[in-house]
Design a protein around this motif. Structure first.
Motif, mmCIF file in Angstrom:
data_model
loop_
_atom_site.group_PDB
_atom_site.id
_atom_site.type_symbol
_atom_site.label_atom_id
_atom_site.label_comp_id
_atom_site.label_asym_id
_atom_site.label_seq_id
_atom_site.Cartn_x
_atom_site.Cartn_y
_atom_site.Cartn_z
ATOM 1 N N ASN A 51 8.348 -5.613 19.394
ATOM 2 C CA ASN A 51 7.263 -4.612 19.441
ATOM 3 C C ASN A 51 7.168 -3.858 18.118
ATOM 4 N N THR A 52 7.221 -4.588 17.032
ATOM 5 C CA THR A 52 7.250 -3.986 15.701
ATOM 6 C C THR A 52 6.165 -4.599 14.832
ATOM 7 N N VAL A 53 5.520 -3.743 14.043
ATOM 8 C CA VAL A 53 4.532 -4.192 13.069
ATOM 9 C C VAL A 53 5.028 -3.814 11.682
ATOM 10 N N TYR A 54 4.748 -4.663 10.717
ATOM 11 C CA TYR A 54 5.200 -4.465 9.339
ATOM 12 C C TYR A 54 3.999 -4.433 8.394
ATOM 13 N N LEU A 55 4.191 -3.772 7.275
ATOM 14 C CA LEU A 55 3.192 -3.804 6.209
ATOM 15 C C LEU A 55 3.929 -4.015 4.897
ATOM 16 N N GLN A 56 3.805 -5.208 4.354
ATOM 17 C CA GLN A 56 4.375 -5.519 3.043
ATOM 18 C C GLN A 56 3.349 -5.140 1.991
ATOM 19 N N MET A 57 3.718 -4.214 1.129
ATOM 20 C CA MET A 57 2.799 -3.703 0.113
ATOM 21 C C MET A 57 3.305 -4.128 -1.257
ATOM 22 N N ASN A 58 2.523 -4.925 -1.956
ATOM 23 C CA ASN A 58 2.870 -5.424 -3.279
ATOM 24 C C ASN A 58 1.878 -4.924 -4.311
ATOM 25 N N SER A 59 2.269 -5.004 -5.560
ATOM 26 C CA SER A 59 1.391 -4.583 -6.666
ATOM 27 C C SER A 59 0.793 -3.208 -6.399
ATOM 28 N N LEU A 60 1.644 -2.281 -6.033
ATOM 29 C CA LEU A 60 1.173 -0.954 -5.654
ATOM 30 C C LEU A 60 0.549 -0.217 -6.830
ATOM 31 N N LYS A 61 -0.473 0.580 -6.516
ATOM 32 C CA LYS A 61 -1.215 1.350 -7.505
ATOM 33 C C LYS A 61 -1.113 2.831 -7.156
ATOM 34 N N PRO A 62 -1.295 3.706 -8.126
ATOM 35 C CA PRO A 62 -1.260 5.142 -7.826
ATOM 36 C C PRO A 62 -2.245 5.525 -6.718
ATOM 37 N N GLU A 63 -3.370 4.841 -6.646
ATOM 38 C CA GLU A 63 -4.359 5.173 -5.610
ATOM 39 C C GLU A 63 -3.923 4.751 -4.210
ATOM 40 N N ASP A 64 -2.812 4.059 -4.098
ATOM 41 C CA ASP A 64 -2.253 3.744 -2.782
ATOM 42 C C ASP A 64 -1.423 4.911 -2.234
ATOM 43 N N ALA A 99 -8.523 -3.751 4.630
ATOM 44 C CA ALA A 99 -9.462 -3.025 3.787
ATOM 45 C C ALA A 99 -9.633 -3.793 2.491
ATOM 46 N N ASP A 100 -10.830 -3.756 1.930
ATOM 47 C CA ASP A 100 -11.080 -4.491 0.690
ATOM 48 C C ASP A 100 -10.123 -4.059 -0.419
ATOM 49 N N SER A 101 -9.751 -2.788 -0.430
ATOM 50 C CA SER A 101 -8.920 -2.247 -1.506
ATOM 51 C C SER A 101 -7.496 -2.798 -1.504
ATOM 52 N N VAL A 102 -7.070 -3.415 -0.391
ATOM 53 C CA VAL A 102 -5.689 -3.910 -0.321
ATOM 54 C C VAL A 102 -5.614 -5.428 -0.151
ATOM 55 N N LYS A 103 -6.757 -6.075 0.003
ATOM 56 C CA LYS A 103 -6.748 -7.531 0.176
ATOM 57 C C LYS A 103 -6.073 -8.208 -1.006
ATOM 58 N N GLY A 104 -5.194 -9.171 -0.702
ATOM 59 C CA GLY A 104 -4.480 -9.887 -1.741
ATOM 60 C C GLY A 104 -3.220 -9.189 -2.209
ATOM 61 N N ARG A 105 -3.019 -7.924 -1.791
ATOM 62 C CA ARG A 105 -1.809 -7.192 -2.206
ATOM 63 C C ARG A 105 -0.930 -6.833 -1.006
ATOM 64 N N PHE A 106 -1.542 -6.527 0.119
ATOM 65 C CA PHE A 106 -0.799 -6.109 1.319
ATOM 66 C C PHE A 106 -0.833 -7.221 2.349
ATOM 67 N N ILE A 107 0.245 -7.324 3.114
ATOM 68 C CA ILE A 107 0.322 -8.297 4.198
ATOM 69 C C ILE A 107 0.830 -7.598 5.458
ATOM 70 N N ILE A 108 0.052 -7.709 6.537
ATOM 71 C CA ILE A 108 0.467 -7.148 7.815
ATOM 72 C C ILE A 108 1.017 -8.269 8.695
ATOM 73 N N SER A 109 2.076 -7.963 9.439
ATOM 74 C CA SER A 109 2.664 -8.937 10.349
ATOM 75 C C SER A 109 3.271 -8.185 11.530
ATOM 76 N N ARG A 110 3.602 -8.924 12.574
ATOM 77 C CA ARG A 110 4.207 -8.278 13.732
ATOM 78 C C ARG A 110 5.220 -9.199 14.383
ATOM 79 N N ASP A 111 6.205 -8.583 14.999
ATOM 80 C CA ASP A 111 7.223 -9.291 15.777
ATOM 81 C C ASP A 111 7.056 -8.818 17.215
ATOM 82 N N ASN A 112 6.417 -9.633 18.042
ATOM 83 C CA ASN A 112 6.123 -9.207 19.409
ATOM 84 C C ASN A 112 7.377 -9.016 20.252
#
Length: 119
Positions: free
Chosen positions: A76-89, A60-73
């Motif tokens: 069978n796990t997906v991750y979401l690294q969330m940085n520079s979090l804002k109240p609107e998150d 989503a445009d609102s999270v580009k540059g702050r969140f990173i999605i990755s997966r370990d096949n």
């Protein structure tokens, strides 16, 4: 059936970081796209990020540059690294996956994990 279990939510101050995890288990399906959605109070559920089984990602445009999605096949796990979090998150974050079995595609959702960004 595929079961998705999320973890890693919580309370964090603005500017902080959190890492969400979502593990898939159950029947042997081919997991295609895995992703994260979120729903804030009074709002519709919205896409946050997705990743395919060949590691193609979308954000989503609102999270580009702050969140990173990755997966370990292998796990069978997906991750979401969330940085520079804002109240609107602040929202309930849901994991989902599109899984294939015998030529048909099924979508599954996790139960959600709360993320609160507040001073």
């Amino acid at each position: 059936q595929v079961q998705l279990v999320e973890s890693g939510g919580g309370l964090v101050q603005p500017g902080g970081s959190l890492r969400l995890s979502c593990a898939a288990s159950g029947s042997i399906y081919t997991l295609i796209t895995m992703g994260w959605y979120r729903q804030a109070p009074g709002k519709q559920r919205e896409l946050v990020a997705t990743i395919t089984n060949v590691d193609s990602t979308d954000y989503a445009d609102s999270v580009k540059g702050r969140f990173i999605i990755s997966r370990d096949n292998a796990k069978n796990t997906v991750y979401l690294q969330m940085n520079s979090l804002k109240p609107e998150d602040t929202a309930v974050y849901y994991c989902n996956c599109d899984a294939q079995f015998r030529g048909a595609t099924f979508r599954y959702w996790g139960q959600g994990t709360q993320v609160t960004v507040s001073p």
